[in-house]
Design a protein around this motif. Sequence first.
Motif, PDB file in Angstrom:
ATOM      1  N   ARG A  49      39.059  31.458  30.424  1.00  0.00           N
ATOM      2  CA  ARG A  49      39.300  32.070  31.643  1.00  0.00           C
ATOM      3  C   ARG A  49      38.354  33.115  31.837  1.00  0.00           C
ATOM      4  N   LEU A  50      38.223  34.203  31.267  1.00  0.00           N
ATOM      5  CA  LEU A  50      37.728  35.165  31.320  1.00  0.00           C
ATOM      6  C   LEU A  50      36.094  34.859  31.326  1.00  0.00           C
ATOM      7  N   PHE A  51      35.510  34.323  30.662  1.00  0.00           N
ATOM      8  CA  PHE A  51      34.252  33.542  30.448  1.00  0.00           C
ATOM      9  C   PHE A  51      34.001  32.948  31.644  1.00  0.00           C
ATOM     10  N   LEU A  52      34.843  31.766  32.317  1.00  0.00           N
ATOM     11  CA  LEU A  52      34.534  31.463  33.575  1.00  0.00           C
ATOM     12  C   LEU A  52      34.500  32.099  34.580  1.00  0.00           C
ATOM     13  N   LEU A  53      35.519  33.167  34.673  1.00  0.00           N
ATOM     14  CA  LEU A  53      35.413  34.267  35.810  1.00  0.00           C
ATOM     15  C   LEU A  53      34.033  34.972  35.837  1.00  0.00           C
ATOM     16  N   LEU A  54      33.589  35.549  34.704  1.00  0.00           N
ATOM     17  CA  LEU A  54      32.409  36.304  34.493  1.00  0.00           C
ATOM     18  C   LEU A  54      31.265  35.611  35.003  1.00  0.00           C
ATOM     19  N   VAL A  55      30.983  34.309  34.625  1.00  0.00           N
ATOM     20  CA  VAL A  55      30.040  33.325  34.689  1.00  0.00           C
ATOM     21  C   VAL A  55      30.132  33.060  36.168  1.00  0.00           C
ATOM     22  N   GLY A  56      31.002  32.723  36.813  1.00  0.00           N
ATOM     23  CA  GLY A  56      31.278  32.444  38.283  1.00  0.00           C
ATOM     24  C   GLY A  56      31.190  33.672  38.971  1.00  0.00           C
ATOM     25  N   PHE A  57      31.469  34.558  38.688  1.00  0.00           N
ATOM     26  CA  PHE A  57      30.889  36.216  39.641  1.00  0.00           C
ATOM     27  C   PHE A  57      29.495  36.251  39.448  1.00  0.00           C
ATOM     28  N   GLY A  58      28.838  36.030  38.253  1.00  0.00           N
ATOM     29  CA  GLY A  58      27.491  36.233  38.260  1.00  0.00           C
ATOM     30  C   GLY A  58      26.692  35.543  39.041  1.00  0.00           C
ATOM     31  N   PHE A  59      27.214  34.154  39.075  1.00  0.00           N
ATOM     32  CA  PHE A  59      26.612  33.066  40.015  1.00  0.00           C
ATOM     33  C   PHE A  59      26.604  33.408  41.430  1.00  0.00           C
ATOM     34  N   ALA A  60      28.042  33.793  41.716  1.00  0.00           N
ATOM     35  CA  ALA A  60      28.243  34.140  43.161  1.00  0.00           C
ATOM     36  C   ALA A  60      27.565  35.388  43.764  1.00  0.00           C
ATOM     37  N   VAL A  61      27.452  36.120  42.920  1.00  0.00           N
ATOM     38  CA  VAL A  61      26.689  37.480  43.148  1.00  0.00           C
ATOM     39  C   VAL A  61      25.313  37.263  43.383  1.00  0.00           C
ATOM     40  N   SER A  62      24.660  36.737  42.373  1.00  0.00           N
ATOM     41  CA  SER A  62      23.330  36.315  42.639  1.00  0.00           C
ATOM     42  C   SER A  62      22.886  35.553  43.811  1.00  0.00           C
ATOM     43  N   GLY A  63      23.773  34.486  44.058  1.00  0.00           N
ATOM     44  CA  GLY A  63      23.565  33.437  45.023  1.00  0.00           C
ATOM     45  C   GLY A  63      23.751  34.281  46.439  1.00  0.00           C
ATOM     46  N   GLY A  64      24.978  34.965  46.529  1.00  0.00           N
ATOM     47  CA  GLY A  64      25.145  35.737  47.819  1.00  0.00           C
ATOM     48  C   GLY A  64      24.151  36.733  48.259  1.00  0.00           C
ATOM     49  N   ILE A  65      23.693  37.595  47.175  1.00  0.00           N
ATOM     50  CA  ILE A  65      22.520  38.467  47.462  1.00  0.00           C
ATOM     51  C   ILE A  65      21.297  37.775  48.156  1.00  0.00           C
ATOM     52  N   SER A  66      21.120  36.866  47.671  1.00  0.00           N
ATOM     53  CA  SER A  66      19.722  35.925  48.054  1.00  0.00           C
ATOM     54  C   SER A  66      19.944  35.412  49.334  1.00  0.00           C
ATOM     55  N   MET A  67      21.380  35.058  49.608  1.00  0.00           N
ATOM     56  CA  MET A  67      21.598  34.527  51.031  1.00  0.00           C
ATOM     57  C   MET A  67      21.653  35.366  52.089  1.00  0.00           C
TER      58      MET A  67
END
Length: 69
Positions: free
Chosen positions: A4-22
């Motif tokens: 669950r921690l791994f999913l949270l960290l990977v998801g957070f990384g994807f969301a941050v990189s995508g959100g900053i680009s958007m």
Amino acid sequence: MIFRLFLLLVGFGFAVSGGISMIAYLNYVTAGYTFLYYLKFISYRVEFHLFLIGFILIVISIYIPASKR
């Protein structure tokens, strides 16, 4: 727990990189493009899909039932 921690960290990384680009692509609106063009443009970009995948991973990691050991 670790999964669950791994999913949270990977998801957070994807969301941050995508959100900053958007957010960076919002400069197209100030350059004279319409907001509908921005939405159409961003829906075909990889960053938007990264943001969605990251958001889904975060939600899954929060709401997945914990194992009772």
